[in-house]
Enzyme design. Structure first.
Site, PDB file in Angstrom:
ATOM      1  CG  ASP A 172      -2.181  -1.182   1.112  1.00  0.00           C
ATOM      2  OD1 ASP A 172      -2.586  -1.352   0.031  1.00  0.00           O
ATOM      3  OD2 ASP A 172      -2.369  -1.283   2.354  1.00  0.00           O
ATOM      4  N   GLY A 215      -6.322  -1.015  -0.523  1.00  0.00           N
ATOM      5  CA  GLY A 215      -5.567   0.152  -0.343  1.00  0.00           C
ATOM      6  C   GLY A 215      -7.182   0.526   1.067  1.00  0.00           C
ATOM      7  CG  HIS A 304      -4.927 -11.972  -1.141  1.00  0.00           C
ATOM      8  ND1 HIS A 304      -5.937 -11.814  -0.987  1.00  0.00           N
ATOM      9  CD2 HIS A 304      -3.560 -11.743  -0.614  1.00  0.00           C
ATOM     10  CE1 HIS A 304      -6.110 -11.197   0.488  1.00  0.00           C
ATOM     11  NE2 HIS A 304      -4.704 -11.340   0.844  1.00  0.00           N
ATOM     12  CD  GLN A 306      -4.448  -5.283  -5.759  1.00  0.00           C
ATOM     13  OE1 GLN A 306      -3.983  -4.291  -5.677  1.00  0.00           O
ATOM     14  NE2 GLN A 306      -5.196  -6.153  -5.457  1.00  0.00           N
ATOM     15  NE  ARG A 476      20.164   6.318 -32.757  1.00  0.00           N
ATOM     16  CZ  ARG A 476      20.324   5.856 -31.816  1.00  0.00           C
ATOM     17  NH1 ARG A 476      20.959   6.338 -31.121  1.00  0.00           N
ATOM     18  NH2 ARG A 476      20.048   4.915 -30.984  1.00  0.00           N
ATOM     19  CG  HIS A 666      16.978  -3.485 -31.293  1.00  0.00           C
ATOM     20  ND1 HIS A 666      18.044  -3.447 -31.828  1.00  0.00           N
ATOM     21  CD2 HIS A 666      16.624  -1.765 -31.524  1.00  0.00           C
ATOM     22  CE1 HIS A 666      18.831  -2.500 -31.887  1.00  0.00           C
ATOM     23  NE2 HIS A 666      18.198  -1.400 -32.104  1.00  0.00           N
TER      24      HIS A 666
END
Length: 786
Positions: A172, A215, A304, A306, A476, A666
């Site tokens: 959190d 949260g 969960h 997360q 570039r 790349h």
């Protein structure tokens, strides 16, 4: 690299501690979060490195109270191959017994039996507060054990003081005093992966999604994911919506659809409330949208998810850094040293008194309970407050109070880097909010010379946040090849401000424009460079846009490479990373994957070093961990190429291990931006335009802009703790143009960490310990980064 035999308590490698404390750090987490294994690994290895015994306590406080097999001495190899694992390998459990004095008495006896008087605790504010209570009671607990005849007077005297250091593990990011807690960045990665996946189906079916994230008391995850995804509406506990929000939300969602958008994203923290303290549920929001607007609406509760998955590179490096500093804090503790937490301030580790942090964290909740919501946001810290203000600024178009006389042009220069589009989006939108005319230039300075310039509006940059590469197109080409045509178009479009987002070419290009001011008056305008390159080699900033995404891409590839070797014995992988002459990518990736070595241009090496590394890997193959990973920055040495290293390692390791080469190439530039790069790009875009607006006002005289001072052309960047604007003419003095590098690079300090955790035999005299600082409302008001 040479093999280092784990030292014993009799042969420390560190300056002697003056505290007289028994040098035996111990680590145990209280709750599972991604990144904890990297912390466990760092504390264990750093402890062994300095000559201490290290014990791991399994199952958190429960294991501390139960003792027995839950307390085991660790070795160097005990924590091998765990840095990439989610959760915590030593387990975690809540423990009711530890909340009682009797439980803490049992815990004290278990520690004394092992001679442990230094404790490293990984957890949230509850777990850390419990550790501080344990520390405060320590003398009394020993007296009681002595009185009951459970320990001798000699043992009580030898273990008379308990030192405690905390590492904050909380997804959190709700602990005041630190920029980021362990596990937060990984949780944001999971959330953004879900949002990116949801966005595609939402656009296909013209749906509205209500996404509920964790949260209960802190809205950090919801706020940053909302900012990084461009969510249409956001609910966080610290700032409940005004009464009548239902009407306003539905009106805005309807407006968005009427302008051609095919989706709506609403993000809600699980602890969201209204102004009266009544919970706002995701289902209530969904029903509201369906009933009022008739939109096809779905709810997704992440739960969960997360907490799971693989730790991000940021969490691995953060945890490693904090873990090493925690051991140093324990060894340097004195009887007068309070229990402290190791925290992140900018890119530095600092030590903060534990209970000061806990008190301010409690003050936030008190302010919310008493409905002092503005104060609660301020107590969360300046960075949280800025995130909230920028989200409100960019989420919905608000007409400018008056039309500005200024025109700004924005372009991308150099190789594409993740986060460029986030910076363009926020710069365009904040310019419109300020009333400026904003032009988008395709294909960098070449496009500026060719007149590939178009005015853009608010909705032209919708959906850009999660896109990788450069939506504007980038090249570039430097201005000196087409200066007169650039000047012609600057005059033609009456451009008074130039925002250049890109890598070393962007910085060098703006420098060329500034140096041409004496010849072309049209170039006496305001210019700003937002560094965006995976190489992280632009002077004036510690972090460039895109470097976090590139490190994660390289890390994920190395994780797969290591996994491929799990069924193959005695194999060494040599992996080449990008970065030009800058070794940032190679070094940070090396820390994140636990590499055995990382060769970079800035840290010169010889054939003797290569020979020592081969010998180290030869010895490593005699252990249970029979694989190696060596990273090589693409331009680290003119002659010791990737192929040379492969041939050397193959020849010297013949009969002991075989080699494989992987050139990442790349793929390090591709992919969706990480949450860090989306948030960082968004904030840099806003801050750059606000700075340019201020400078334009200062330089505006008699209907025109004339700016030729050094501070009218700057690089914006994060330097240690703050956002800074550095004039390009001053940065020129500290730039190595031949190798396209700043002359000083902060991250070189990280190489000590990489070497120590890979078991190099080196002195610790180079280690710079974090300082003890304090947490006050004033320090919280200072912005310390992103």
């Amino acid at each position: 690299m040479p093999t280092a035999i784990p030292t014993t308590a009799e042969t420390p490698r560190i300056r002697p501690s003056t505290s007289g404390a028994c040098e035996r750090p111990l680590c145990f987490p209280a709750r599972s979060n991604n990144g904890m294994n990297a912390a466990v690994r760092a504390v264990t290895r750093m402890g062994i490195y300095v000559g201490a015994k290290v014990f791991l306590i399994y199952e958190g406080y429960e294991g501390l109270v139960e003792g027995g097999d839950n307390i085991k001495q660790a070795t160097w190899l005990s924590v091998s191959n765990i840095i990439q694992l989610g959760g915590t390998v030593i387990g975690s459990a809540r423990c009711k017994a530890f909340t009682t004095r009797q439980g803490r008495l049992r815990a004290a006896r278990n520690l004394v039996e092992h001679g442990i008087t230094n404790l490293c605790v990984i957890g949230g504010d509850g777990s850390l507060t419990g550790a501080d209570v344990f520390r405060a009671e320590w003398a009394g607990l020993l007296d009681e054990l002595l009185r009951d005849g459970l320990i001798s007077e000699e043992v009580a005297k030898a273990n008379g003081r308990l030192n405690v250091v905390g590492l904050v593990g909380s997804i959190d990011n709700d602990f005041c005093g630190t920029d980021m807690t362990i596990g937060t960045d990984s949780a944001l990665h999971r959330i953004m992966e879900v949002i990116d996946a949801i966005t595609t189906t939402a656009q296909s079916h013209q749906r509205t999604f209500v996404l509920e994230v964790m949260g209960r008391h802190c809205g950090y995850l919801a706020l940053v994911s909302g900012l990084a995804s461009g969510a249409d509406w956001l609910f966080i506990p610290e700032s409940p919506p005004e009464d009548g929000w239902e009407d306003l939300m539905c009106e805005r969602l309807g407006e968005t659809r009427s302008r051609g958008s095919r989706l709506n994203i609403i993000i809600i923290a699980e602890g969201a409330i209204d102004r009266n303290g009544k919970p706002i549920s995701s289902n209530y929001v969904k029903d509201l949208v369906v009933q009022r607007l008739g939109f096809d609406t779905r709810v997704t509760v992440l739960g969960h998810v997360q907490r799971g998955g693989t730790p991000s590179a940021f969490d691995r490096v953060l945890s490693s850094k904090m873990g090493m500093e925690a051991v140093m804090a324990l060894l340097e503790a004195t009887p007068d040293t309070p229990a402290c937490v190791v925290s992140l301030s900018g890119n530095q580790s600092v030590r903060l008194p534990l209970m000061e942090c806990v008190q301010v964290t409690k003050d936030v909740q008190k302010a919310m309970d008493e409905k002092r919501f503005d104060e609660a946001i301020q107590l969360r810290g300046r960075s949280f407050e800025n995130n909230w203000n920028i989200y409100k600024l960019l989420a919905h178009q608000k007409p400018a109070q008056e039309k500005s006389p200024f025109s700004l042009a924005i372009l991308n220069v150099g190789a594409p880097a993740a986060g460029m589009n986030a910076a363009v989006r926020s710069a365009v939108r904040i310019s419109i909010c300020r009333g400026h005319t904003i032009y988008a230039v395709s294909d960098g300075f070449e496009g500026l010379a060719k007149g590939q310039i178009r005015e853009v509006g608010w909705h032209d940059v919708a959906g850009w946040l999660g896109r990788g590469g450069s939506m504007l197109g980038t090249k570039r080409t430097l201005p000196k090849t087409c200066m007169e045509k650039i000047v012609e178009n600057v005059r033609k479009f009456n451009i008074q401000g130039l925002l250049v987002i890109g890598g070393f070419e962007a910085y060098e290009g703006v420098l060329q424009l500034v140096e041409a001011r004496g010849q072309y008056e049209e170039l006496c305008i305001i210019m700003c460079v937002i560094p965006a390159t995976i190489s992280n080699n632009v002077p004036g900033t510690d972090f460039s846009l895109g470097s976090d995404t590139a490190v994660n891409a390289a890390m994920e590839s190395c994780d797969r490479i290591k996994q491929s070797a799990s069924g193959t014995k005695r194999r060494v992988f040599i992996v080449e990373t990008m970065g030009g002459y800058c070794g940032y990518l190679s070094t940070v990736t090396g820390i994140a994957v636990g590499a055995d070595a990382a060769y970079v241009y800035e840290d010169p090496f010889t054939i003797h070093d290569l020979k020592a590394n081969v010998e180290h890997l030869t010895d490593k193959m005699k252990t249970d961990i029979q694989r190696g990973l060596v990273l090589r920055n693409e331009k680290c040495h003119e002659h010791y190429t990737t192929e040379f290293l492969y041939n050397l390692y193959s020849s010297e390791g013949k009969g002991i291990f075989d080699c494989r080469i992987n050139v990442l190439g790349h793929l390090q530039q591709g992919g969706a931006p990480t949450p860090f790069d989306r948030n960082y790009g968004t904030k840099l875009g806003v801050k750059a335009v606000l700075w340019m607006s201020e400078k334009l006002q200062e330089a505006y005289r008699k209907g025109r802009v004339f700016a030729n001072s050094a501070d009218s052309a700057c690089v914006i960047g994060l330097r240690k703790k703050v956002v800074a604007f550095s004039p390009v003419t001053e940065l020129k003095k500290v730039t190595d143009f031949e190798h396209r590098l700043p002359q000083e690079q902060w991250w070189l300090n990280l190489r000590l960490m990489l070497k120590m955790l890979a078991n190099y035999q080196i002195s610790l005299t180079e280690y710079i310990s974090g300082k003890m600082e304090h947490v006050t409302r004033r320090t919280l008001s200072i912005e310390k980064g992103f």
